[in-house]
Design a protein around this motif. Structure first.
Motif, PDB file in Angstrom:
ATOM      1  N   THR A  85       0.874  -1.403   0.017  1.00 14.61           N
ATOM      2  CA  THR A  85      -0.028   0.085   0.013  1.00 14.61           C
ATOM      3  C   THR A  85       1.075   1.049  -0.181  1.00 14.61           C
ATOM      4  N   PRO A  86       0.414   2.077  -1.061  1.00 14.75           N
ATOM      5  CA  PRO A  86       1.426   3.438  -1.106  1.00 14.75           C
ATOM      6  C   PRO A  86       1.364   4.144   0.363  1.00 14.75           C
ATOM      7  N   ASP A  87       2.506   4.998   0.647  1.00 19.02           N
ATOM      8  CA  ASP A  87       2.600   5.914   1.717  1.00 19.02           C
ATOM      9  C   ASP A  87       1.519   7.119   1.293  1.00 19.02           C
ATOM     10  N   ALA A 115       3.168   9.856  -0.447  1.00 20.26           N
ATOM     11  CA  ALA A 115       3.611   9.504  -1.656  1.00 20.26           C
ATOM     12  C   ALA A 115       2.261   9.619  -2.830  1.00 20.26           C
ATOM     13  N   LEU A 116       1.094   9.002  -2.010  1.00 24.80           N
ATOM     14  CA  LEU A 116      -0.081   9.301  -2.885  1.00 24.80           C
ATOM     15  C   LEU A 116      -0.403  10.895  -2.950  1.00 24.80           C
ATOM     16  N   ARG A 117      -0.423  11.377  -1.763  1.00 29.42           N
ATOM     17  CA  ARG A 117      -0.723  12.856  -2.014  1.00 29.42           C
ATOM     18  C   ARG A 117       0.309  13.700  -3.055  1.00 29.42           C
ATOM     19  N   ALA A 118       1.625  13.347  -3.132  1.00 33.93           N
ATOM     20  CA  ALA A 118       2.322  13.789  -4.274  1.00 33.93           C
ATOM     21  C   ALA A 118       2.115  13.377  -5.581  1.00 33.93           C
ATOM     22  N   TRP A 141      -5.497  14.275  -3.280  1.00 37.50           N
ATOM     23  CA  TRP A 141      -5.756  13.069  -2.738  1.00 37.50           C
ATOM     24  C   TRP A 141      -5.752  13.659  -0.956  1.00 37.50           C
ATOM     25  N   GLY A 142      -6.485  12.650  -0.421  1.00 44.26           N
ATOM     26  CA  GLY A 142      -6.579  13.112   1.024  1.00 44.26           C
ATOM     27  C   GLY A 142      -7.237  14.292   1.532  1.00 44.26           C
ATOM     28  N   ALA A 143      -7.927  15.120   0.701  1.00 42.51           N
ATOM     29  CA  ALA A 143      -8.164  16.466   1.172  1.00 42.51           C
ATOM     30  C   ALA A 143      -9.110  16.527   2.168  1.00 42.51           C
ATOM     31  N   ASP A 144      -9.955  15.348   2.482  1.00 44.68           N
ATOM     32  CA  ASP A 144     -11.008  15.309   3.435  1.00 44.68           C
ATOM     33  C   ASP A 144     -10.331  14.489   4.660  1.00 44.68           C
ATOM     34  N   LEU A 145      -8.968  14.301   4.830  1.00 42.80           N
ATOM     35  CA  LEU A 145      -8.383  13.659   6.160  1.00 42.80           C
ATOM     36  C   LEU A 145      -8.389  14.609   7.382  1.00 42.80           C
ATOM     37  N   ASP A 146      -8.151  15.940   7.056  1.00 41.56           N
ATOM     38  CA  ASP A 146      -8.347  16.681   8.144  1.00 41.56           C
ATOM     39  C   ASP A 146      -9.631  17.070   8.486  1.00 41.56           C
TER      40      ASP A 146
END
Length: 199
Positions: free
Chosen positions: A11-13, A16-19, A24-29
């Motif tokens: 599974t990618p870090d 790394a996915l955000r880069a 990607w991950g805009a809703d994590l926070d």
């Protein structure tokens, strides 16, 4: 690769996915999620119930087999009736919404109701007209043939079956009406005699 038994790799870090994937991950926070406060327990919603009060008159209403109870609120404007209603009730009583027969029976119920509406129209002051109501006359003078070819139209692959689906039910209805008319109103002596089987 989806739908394979083996995992394609580690599974990618997340960094790394955000880069690699913009956004990607805009809703994590949680602070970036507009609905986040509503996700917290103890928020006052203004509702005076944990479960809405059950609407009366639900006896005999259709309910999918995967649900334990009827929804608290349901529509009553179009109650099921006749043969089409019996077909739809069978779909809800016997098959889950995840099974093909459930949906095929609902489609059959729609077709039966549609056929009944067509037949009822013939005893009304405005019977159905399959020519004008199909919209086929609207194509005159607008290139009905040239507009279908060379333009990448998505409906071109089912054009061949459209006349069967539109005209077919009318032809079948006409044949049934003629046979019924002959059986009911033609004297037995004038009906075509069926030859006796040879011994």
């Amino acid at each position: 690769m989806p739908y394979t038994a083996h995992k394609p790799g580690p599974t990618p870090d997340p960094d790394a996915l955000r880069a690699r994937i913009p956004g990607w991950g805009a809703d994590l926070d949680p602070s970036d999620r507009p609905a986040f406060p509503r996700e917290q327990p103890g928020i006052e919603t203004g509702a005076h119930w944990d479960l809405p009060e059950q609407q009366p008159g639900g006896q005999g209403r259709e309910r999918s087999v995967e649900h334990n109870r009827l929804t608290p609120v349901f529509g009553t404007a179009q109650p099921l009736h006749g043969v089409a209603g019996a077909i739809r009730r069978l779909a809800y009583a016997r098959y889950s919404e995840g099974q093909t027969p459930h949906w095929m029976l609902l489609i059959l119920g729609d077709r039966v109701e549609s056929a009944g509406a067509h037949l009822r129209s013939f005893v009304s002051s405005r019977p159905d007209d399959p020519i004008t109501q199909s919209g086929v006359l609207g194509e005159r003078g607008r290139g009905p043939v040239s507009s279908r070819f060379g333009r990448g139209r998505a409906d071109l692959n089912h054009t061949w079956i459209d006349p069967l689906l539109i005209v077919g039910p009318w032809v079948v209805s006409a044949v049934v009406a003629v046979k019924l008319g002959r059986a009911l109103f033609l004297p037995a002596s004038k009906r075509r005699a069926v030859p006796a089987p040879r011994r």
